[in-house]
Design a protein around this motif. Structure first.
Motif, PDB file in Angstrom:
ATOM      1  N   PRO A  56       0.827  -1.211   0.000  1.00  0.00           N
ATOM      2  CA  PRO A  56       0.000   0.000   0.000  1.00  0.00           C
ATOM      3  C   PRO A  56       0.861   1.261   0.000  1.00  0.00           C
ATOM      4  O   PRO A  56       1.854   1.351   0.728  1.00  0.00           O
ATOM      5  N   GLY A  57       0.471   2.205  -0.842  1.00  0.00           N
ATOM      6  CA  GLY A  57       1.202   3.457  -0.941  1.00  0.00           C
ATOM      7  C   GLY A  57       2.384   3.431  -1.877  1.00  0.00           C
ATOM      8  O   GLY A  57       3.014   4.472  -2.120  1.00  0.00           O
ATOM      9  N   ASP A  58       2.719   2.270  -2.424  1.00  0.00           N
ATOM     10  CA  ASP A  58       3.839   2.182  -3.364  1.00  0.00           C
ATOM     11  C   ASP A  58       3.512   2.995  -4.619  1.00  0.00           C
ATOM     12  O   ASP A  58       2.462   2.794  -5.221  1.00  0.00           O
ATOM     13  N   PRO A  59       4.395   3.912  -5.032  1.00  0.00           N
ATOM     14  CA  PRO A  59       4.121   4.685  -6.254  1.00  0.00           C
ATOM     15  C   PRO A  59       3.927   3.811  -7.480  1.00  0.00           C
ATOM     16  O   PRO A  59       3.272   4.218  -8.446  1.00  0.00           O
ATOM     17  N   GLY A  60       4.472   2.588  -7.444  1.00  0.00           N
ATOM     18  CA  GLY A  60       4.309   1.679  -8.567  1.00  0.00           C
ATOM     19  C   GLY A  60       2.868   1.297  -8.824  1.00  0.00           C
ATOM     20  O   GLY A  60       2.524   0.899  -9.946  1.00  0.00           O
ATOM     21  N   LEU A  61       1.993   1.417  -7.807  1.00  0.00           N
ATOM     22  CA  LEU A  61       0.579   1.141  -8.028  1.00  0.00           C
ATOM     23  C   LEU A  61       0.010   2.081  -9.083  1.00  0.00           C
ATOM     24  O   LEU A  61      -0.751   1.673  -9.962  1.00  0.00           O
ATOM     25  N   GLY A  62       0.382   3.352  -8.985  1.00  0.00           N
ATOM     26  CA  GLY A  62      -0.064   4.315  -9.990  1.00  0.00           C
ATOM     27  C   GLY A  62       0.523   4.027 -11.351  1.00  0.00           C
ATOM     28  O   GLY A  62      -0.164   4.138 -12.379  1.00  0.00           O
ATOM     29  N   GLU A  63       1.797   3.645 -11.383  1.00  0.00           N
ATOM     30  CA  GLU A  63       2.440   3.326 -12.659  1.00  0.00           C
ATOM     31  C   GLU A  63       1.766   2.127 -13.318  1.00  0.00           C
ATOM     32  O   GLU A  63       1.529   2.119 -14.536  1.00  0.00           O
ATOM     33  N   ASP A  64       1.450   1.103 -12.517  1.00  0.00           N
ATOM     34  CA  ASP A  64       0.780  -0.082 -13.071  1.00  0.00           C
ATOM     35  C   ASP A  64      -0.570   0.288 -13.670  1.00  0.00           C
ATOM     36  O   ASP A  64      -0.961  -0.219 -14.733  1.00  0.00           O
ATOM     37  N   LEU A  65      -1.300   1.151 -12.987  1.00  0.00           N
ATOM     38  CA  LEU A  65      -2.613   1.558 -13.484  1.00  0.00           C
ATOM     39  C   LEU A  65      -2.488   2.368 -14.766  1.00  0.00           C
ATOM     40  O   LEU A  65      -3.224   2.140 -15.739  1.00  0.00           O
ATOM     41  N   ARG A  66      -1.554   3.299 -14.791  1.00  0.00           N
ATOM     42  CA  ARG A  66      -1.387   4.126 -15.992  1.00  0.00           C
ATOM     43  C   ARG A  66      -0.963   3.306 -17.192  1.00  0.00           C
ATOM     44  O   ARG A  66      -1.361   3.573 -18.322  1.00  0.00           O
ATOM     45  N   GLU A  67      -0.133   2.280 -16.967  1.00  0.00           N
ATOM     46  CA  GLU A  67       0.439   1.505 -18.069  1.00  0.00           C
ATOM     47  C   GLU A  67      -0.393   0.268 -18.421  1.00  0.00           C
ATOM     48  O   GLU A  67      -0.045  -0.448 -19.363  1.00  0.00           O
ATOM     49  N   CYS A  68      -1.472   0.007 -17.697  1.00  0.00           N
ATOM     50  CA  CYS A  68      -2.289  -1.175 -17.999  1.00  0.00           C
ATOM     51  C   CYS A  68      -2.770  -1.100 -19.444  1.00  0.00           C
ATOM     52  O   CYS A  68      -3.330  -0.082 -19.872  1.00  0.00           O
ATOM     53  N   PRO A  69      -2.566  -2.145 -20.236  1.00  0.00           N
ATOM     54  CA  PRO A  69      -2.887  -2.076 -21.663  1.00  0.00           C
ATOM     55  C   PRO A  69      -4.366  -2.192 -21.978  1.00  0.00           C
ATOM     56  O   PRO A  69      -4.770  -1.952 -23.112  1.00  0.00           O
ATOM     57  N   TRP A  70      -5.180  -2.552 -21.006  1.00  0.00           N
ATOM     58  CA  TRP A  70      -6.593  -2.747 -21.275  1.00  0.00           C
ATOM     59  C   TRP A  70      -7.367  -1.455 -21.039  1.00  0.00           C
ATOM     60  O   TRP A  70      -7.072  -0.697 -20.128  1.00  0.00           O
ATOM     61  N   GLU A  71      -8.398  -1.239 -21.848  1.00  0.00           N
ATOM     62  CA  GLU A  71      -9.326  -0.160 -21.540  1.00  0.00           C
ATOM     63  C   GLU A  71     -10.030  -0.508 -20.234  1.00  0.00           C
ATOM     64  O   GLU A  71     -10.442  -1.643 -20.023  1.00  0.00           O
ATOM     65  N   LEU A  72     -10.163   0.451 -19.329  1.00  0.00           N
ATOM     66  CA  LEU A  72     -10.755   0.134 -18.036  1.00  0.00           C
ATOM     67  C   LEU A  72     -11.292   1.384 -17.351  1.00  0.00           C
ATOM     68  O   LEU A  72     -10.889   2.499 -17.647  1.00  0.00           O
ATOM     69  N   ARG A  73     -12.227   1.137 -16.432  1.00  0.00           N
ATOM     70  CA  ARG A  73     -12.647   2.160 -15.487  1.00  0.00           C
ATOM     71  C   ARG A  73     -12.709   1.575 -14.082  1.00  0.00           C
ATOM     72  O   ARG A  73     -13.192   2.205 -13.152  1.00  0.00           O
ATOM     73  N   ALA A  74     -12.168   0.365 -13.925  1.00  0.00           N
ATOM     74  CA  ALA A  74     -12.038  -0.286 -12.626  1.00  0.00           C
ATOM     75  C   ALA A  74     -10.900  -1.288 -12.697  1.00  0.00           C
ATOM     76  O   ALA A  74     -10.612  -1.840 -13.762  1.00  0.00           O
ATOM     77  N   ALA A  75     -10.253  -1.502 -11.556  1.00  0.00           N
ATOM     78  CA  ALA A  75      -9.199  -2.515 -11.470  1.00  0.00           C
ATOM     79  C   ALA A  75      -9.187  -3.080 -10.063  1.00  0.00           C
ATOM     80  O   ALA A  75      -9.577  -2.406  -9.098  1.00  0.00           O
ATOM     81  N   LEU A  76      -8.749  -4.339  -9.949  1.00  0.00           N
ATOM     82  CA  LEU A  76      -8.450  -4.916  -8.652  1.00  0.00           C
ATOM     83  C   LEU A  76      -6.945  -4.835  -8.432  1.00  0.00           C
ATOM     84  O   LEU A  76      -6.160  -5.041  -9.357  1.00  0.00           O
ATOM     85  N   LEU A  77      -6.558  -4.542  -7.192  1.00  0.00           N
ATOM     86  CA  LEU A  77      -5.158  -4.517  -6.785  1.00  0.00           C
ATOM     87  C   LEU A  77      -4.898  -5.814  -6.035  1.00  0.00           C
ATOM     88  O   LEU A  77      -5.583  -6.100  -5.045  1.00  0.00           O
ATOM     89  N   ALA A  78      -3.951  -6.607  -6.493  1.00  0.00           N
ATOM     90  CA  ALA A  78      -3.750  -7.947  -5.932  1.00  0.00           C
ATOM     91  C   ALA A  78      -3.601  -7.897  -4.414  1.00  0.00           C
ATOM     92  O   ALA A  78      -2.811  -7.118  -3.873  1.00  0.00           O
ATOM     93  N   ASN A  79      -4.414  -8.734  -3.715  1.00  0.00           N
ATOM     94  CA  ASN A  79      -4.373  -8.890  -2.265  1.00  0.00           C
ATOM     95  C   ASN A  79      -4.602  -7.569  -1.529  1.00  0.00           C
ATOM     96  O   ASN A  79      -4.083  -7.368  -0.431  1.00  0.00           O
ATOM     97  N   HIS A  80      -5.414  -6.683  -2.109  1.00  0.00           N
ATOM     98  CA  HIS A  80      -5.499  -5.320  -1.572  1.00  0.00           C
ATOM     99  C   HIS A  80      -6.916  -4.754  -1.635  1.00  0.00           C
ATOM    100  O   HIS A  80      -7.493  -4.402  -0.617  1.00  0.00           O
ATOM    101  N   GLY A  81      -7.507  -4.645  -2.805  1.00  0.00           N
ATOM    102  CA  GLY A  81      -8.814  -4.019  -2.920  1.00  0.00           C
ATOM    103  C   GLY A  81      -9.115  -3.598  -4.339  1.00  0.00           C
ATOM    104  O   GLY A  81      -8.613  -4.197  -5.291  1.00  0.00           O
ATOM    105  N   SER A  82      -9.907  -2.530  -4.476  1.00  0.00           N
ATOM    106  CA  SER A  82     -10.321  -2.091  -5.809  1.00  0.00           C
ATOM    107  C   SER A  82     -10.126  -0.587  -5.956  1.00  0.00           C
ATOM    108  O   SER A  82     -10.068   0.157  -4.972  1.00  0.00           O
ATOM    109  N   VAL A  83     -10.052  -0.152  -7.204  1.00  0.00           N
ATOM    110  CA  VAL A  83     -10.019   1.269  -7.526  1.00  0.00           C
ATOM    111  C   VAL A  83     -10.887   1.473  -8.753  1.00  0.00           C
ATOM    112  O   VAL A  83     -10.818   0.697  -9.707  1.00  0.00           O
ATOM    113  N   LEU A  84     -11.746   2.504  -8.702  1.00  0.00           N
ATOM    114  CA  LEU A  84     -12.715   2.743  -9.776  1.00  0.00           C
ATOM    115  C   LEU A  84     -12.797   4.225 -10.057  1.00  0.00           C
ATOM    116  O   LEU A  84     -12.570   5.066  -9.181  1.00  0.00           O
ATOM    117  N   ALA A  85     -13.158   4.557 -11.293  1.00  0.00           N
ATOM    118  CA  ALA A  85     -13.286   5.956 -11.694  1.00  0.00           C
ATOM    119  C   ALA A  85     -14.656   6.188 -12.311  1.00  0.00           C
ATOM    120  O   ALA A  85     -15.321   5.260 -12.779  1.00  0.00           O
TER     121      ALA A  85
END
Length: 220
Positions: free
Chosen positions: A132-161
């Motif tokens: 939690p809080g790792d800046p890489g979480l943001g990098e992973d989300l920005r670089e995800c190749p799939w179109e999305l408006r929600a993602a699960l963070l492994a062993n952590h939770g969800s983020v939605l826009a």
């Protein structure tokens, strides 16, 4: 209603919906080039105006409270797509549970069991585990190749826009329900929506969805 009032009302709602146990989770609104973000260590249901932090899109604090350490997730969604004006990150029970399982497919950790998940949320990829809080979480989300408006963070939770906080919270509620149904039917001879049905829903509701594939994810 002011942006601050919207954040406070959304915080109450996510707690009432059972999506934010304890002091977990965070919410934000984009206001031009600024992000209004819930502060660290505060229950979302008991936020006050002084618990809101104001940041720029690079995470620099401009005013207000100490921001949540998860600010990179929020900034990443805003950087991905200007249509995203609100972000919700929660540790709701069923989404956390599904985030601890192997994903259904590369483009979506959650299978298409109900039309409402495909319509309202769409494909929800599983991002790699980071603390939690790792800046890489943001990098992973920005670089995800799939179109999305929600993602699960492994062993952590969800983020939605969403286009606003109401839409983002609605999606968080629908994703929690989709994950609950996923868990209830796990190991059973369940029926998923077939590829044609899911594609038709995605087209009608302008929702991100693609056919399941065993091929590697494309690179940008």
């Amino acid at each position: 209603m002011s942006a601050i009032d919207e954040l406070l009302a959304a915080g109450v709602r996510v707690v009432e919906e059972g999506l934010s146990p304890g002091t977990s989770g965070n919410l934000s609104l984009r206001d031009g080039d600024r992000i209004l973000l819930s502060g660290t260590g505060v229950s979302l249901g008991r936020m006050r105006p002084e618990d809101i932090a104001v940041l720029d899109l690079d995470g620099r604090v401009l005013d207000g409270a100490k921001p949540s350490k998860e600010w990179p997730l929020h900034a990443a969604f805003y950087r991905r797509d200007d249509r995203h004006r609100a972000v919700v990150h929660v540790h709701s029970p069923s989404t956390v549970a599904v985030s601890c399982l192997e994903p259904w497919a590369e483009h979506s950790a959650v299978p298409p069991l109900t039309p409402y998940f495909v319509m309202r949320v769409g494909q929800t990829p599983l991002l790699p585990y980071r603390p939690p809080g790792d800046p890489g979480l943001g990098e992973d989300l920005r670089e995800c190749p799939w179109e999305l408006r929600a993602a699960l963070l492994a062993n952590h939770g969800s983020v939605l826009a969403g286009a606003d906080l109401g839409e983002a919270v609605d999606r968080a509620v629908e994703l929690e329900e989709a994950c609950r149904i996923t868990l209830l039917t796990s190991g059973l001879a369940r029926r998923e929506l077939d590829a044609d049905a899911a594609a038709a829903l995605a087209r009608r509701w302008s929702s991100p969805w693609r056919e399941r594939t065993t091929l590697s994810a494309p690179r940008r």
